[in-house]
Write an enzyme that holds these catalytic residues in place. Structure first.
Site, PDB file in Angstrom:
ATOM      1  CB  SER A   1      -0.915   0.020   1.228  1.00 21.62           C
ATOM      2  OG  SER A   1      -1.682   1.212   1.245  1.00 21.62           O
TER       3      SER A   1
ATOM      4  CE  LYS B   1      -2.855  -2.633  -0.262  1.00 17.81           C
ATOM      5  NZ  LYS B   1      -3.813  -2.572  -1.347  1.00 17.81           N
TER       6      LYS B   1
ATOM      7  CG  HIS C   1      -4.647  -0.710   4.094  1.00 13.44           C
ATOM      8  ND1 HIS C   1      -4.892  -0.257   2.807  1.00 13.44           N
ATOM      9  CD2 HIS C   1      -3.815   0.214   4.649  1.00 13.44           C
ATOM     10  CE1 HIS C   1      -4.258   0.870   2.607  1.00 13.44           C
ATOM     11  NE2 HIS C   1      -3.581   1.178   3.707  1.00 13.44           N
ATOM     12  CG  ASN C   2      -7.085  -1.654  -0.184  1.00  7.97           C
ATOM     13  OD1 ASN C   2      -6.063  -1.395   0.458  1.00  7.97           O
ATOM     14  ND2 ASN C   2      -7.065  -1.869  -1.476  1.00  7.97           N
TER      15      ASN C   2
ATOM     16  CD  GLU D   1      -7.272   3.368   0.210  1.00 10.48           C
ATOM     17  OE1 GLU D   1      -7.618   3.540  -0.971  1.00 10.48           O
ATOM     18  OE2 GLU D   1      -6.264   2.707   0.542  1.00 10.48           O
TER      19      GLU D   1
END
Length: 481
Positions: free
Chosen positions: A128, A182, A185-186, A189
């Site tokens: 990222s 990940k 995480h997105n 986000e």
């Protein structure tokens, strides 16, 4: 001299990771499906470096030192599988394939197992930070076959972002754990971006501030508890002027794109029964924004609310700031709660403080806020929910009144606040010792004989009522239809 690592895929992320590796003293061999792109890279950005070109996968593999490490920076899905199928016959026992794209974690689960049976070590690694992060230091989240970690650790940690001297790259866990983290995480986000956008719309359409005035607000926010990369770039965006001197942001079409990772996060939350309301609403907000033409038609048919803001602007700005902070806490609480559910379901062992550490630098959601999350998990690695940590409990209580004021402001002024509102509903629900699910379960038993538990009986005992007098005593759990 043999190369330390081979990289396949010279799009923006791939090229910048190669240059980053070169800066840190690693010799990289590169391959791209299009030979012309390889030539352009060697003649352009990589000119004068020790990067070498390979015009076939055979040539790439032959150029690597043992154990050979090949990193794939290609489109997720079938393309990754295609390259793995082509590389596997060329590799030997103990060689390593790193998938650095946005692969779905279930694909990484499968690839770890399949390649291990062939003697190849697979690493599914989230990366990222976008173009800038790839070039100067991204957040890297590796998982997969732990036997590969000793070999790839020096490279991945060297090129990752550093915060207080610590690399934003640690081993995440087994199988698809790296790509799973990940994905979450997105999802966070998505939530962070939607929270910021709701604040922007409330300040603009609600309070009536100009882009320049809102920029000043965000600039101040970035000096305090909301200090983060996304607040920083939003400040820059709001101040950017078009050729006519007017704010460019006001001229951008209000339809949002998405690549699917937020959707994956929401789907997984539903599969695991984890309440991920804010992130799900953020995905749906993008879906609604994409219905631009339909929304324009609806705006001409459905009645509009003409209420104007007449209150104290400074008080409104503070309330909206409180809502941003509180909603952000909920977003992370839900995201880490989802990872906790995944850990139990998939048998992984995740280090939540370490994950927060990896996200402190290089990645899109990097912020000072993550230091507080790391401290919370360092203090209690078994923490059930971030809201139960003293710091976040106190923070959300402090923001509570302003948060509610911002949501009410949105309702009164007809400015949609799906992330603020859903976060508040989750918070109020999570701190409620009793919810109306007793009535819901009675409804399920009434129409479907699904049974219920009783407050005055031990957990695990189930009961069925013949609510109509004609349904009998049979419940849905005692027969197979």
């Amino acid at each position: 001299m043999s190369a330390d690592i081979g990289l396949v895929g010279l799009a923006v992320m791939g090229q910048n990771l190669v240059l980053n590796m070169n800066d840190h003293g690693f010799k990289v061999a590169v391959h791209n499906r299009s030979a012309g792109k390889t030539d352009d890279f060697l003649a352009g950005p990589a000119a004068g470096t020790q990067v070498t070109a390979a015009y076939s996968l055979e040539e790439l593999v032959d150029s690597l030192k043992s154990p050979r490490v090949v990193m794939l920076m290609v489109k997720a899905g079938d393309v990754v599988d295609s390259y793995i199928d082509k590389l596997t016959p060329l590799l030997s026992d103990g060689d390593i394939i790193i998938d650095g794209g946005n692969s779905l974690y279930t694909d990484s689960n499968r690839r770890t197992v399949d390649l291990a049976e062939k003697g190849i070590l697979y690493v599914g690694s989230g990366v990222s930070g976008g173009e800038e992060g790839a070039r100067n230091g991204p957040s890297i989240m590796p998982g997969g076959n732990k036997a590969a970690w000793a070999t790839v650790q020096p490279i991945l940690q060297a090129i990752s972002a550093k915060v207080d001297g610590e690399p934003c790259c640690q081993w995440v866990g087994e199988e698809g754990a790296g790509h799973y983290v990940k994905m979450v995480h997105n999802g966070i986000e998505y939530g962070d971006m939607q929270i910021i956008c709701e604040a922007y719309q409330l300040l603009s359409e609600g309070v009536g501030l100009s882009a320049d005035e809102i920029q000043s607000v965000f600039k101040e926010w970035n000096k305090g508890v909301l200090d983060s990369y996304l607040i920083e770039i939003t400040t820059n965006i709001l101040g950017y002027k078009d050729e006519d001197g007017l704010p460019l942001v006001d001229k951008i079409l209000d339809t949002a794109g998405q690549k699917g990772t937020g959707k994956w996060t929401g789907i997984n939350a539903l599969d695991l029964g984890a309440p991920l309301t804010l992130i799900a609403e953020s995905v749906f907000a993008r879906c609604l924004s994409a219905q631009k033409e339909e929304r324009v038609r609806a705006s001409k048919i459905l009645p509009q609310v003409n209420t104007k803001f007449t209150g104290d602007k400074e008080a409104a700005i503070k309330a909206i700031g409180d809502a941003v902070y509180a909603a952000k806490i909920i977003s992370y609480a839900q995201g880490f709660g989802l990872m906790r559910a995944a850990e139990k379901e998939y048998g992984w062992k995740l280090n939540y403080g370490g994950i927060a550490l990896m996200w402190r630098g290089g990645c899109i959601i990097r912020s000072q806020f993550l230091n507080d999350i790391k401290a919370a998990y360092d203090n209690n690695p078994e923490l059930e929910n971030l809201l139960l940590a003293d710091f976040f409990n106190n923070a959300i209580q402090t923001a509570d009144a302003g948060w509610r004021e911002a949501v009410m402001m949105g309702v009164q002024l007809a400015v949609p606040t799906p992330s603020f509102s859903s976060a508040l509903a989750y918070y109020d629900g999570y701190r409620s010792a009793r919810l109306p699910a007793n009535l819901l379960q009675a409804q399920r038993d009434y129409f479907g004989a699904h049974t219920y538990e009783r407050l005055d009986k031990p957990r695990g005992e189930f009961f069925h009522t013949d609510w109509t007098g004609t349904g009998g005593k049979m419940s849905s759990t005692t027969y197979n239809a």
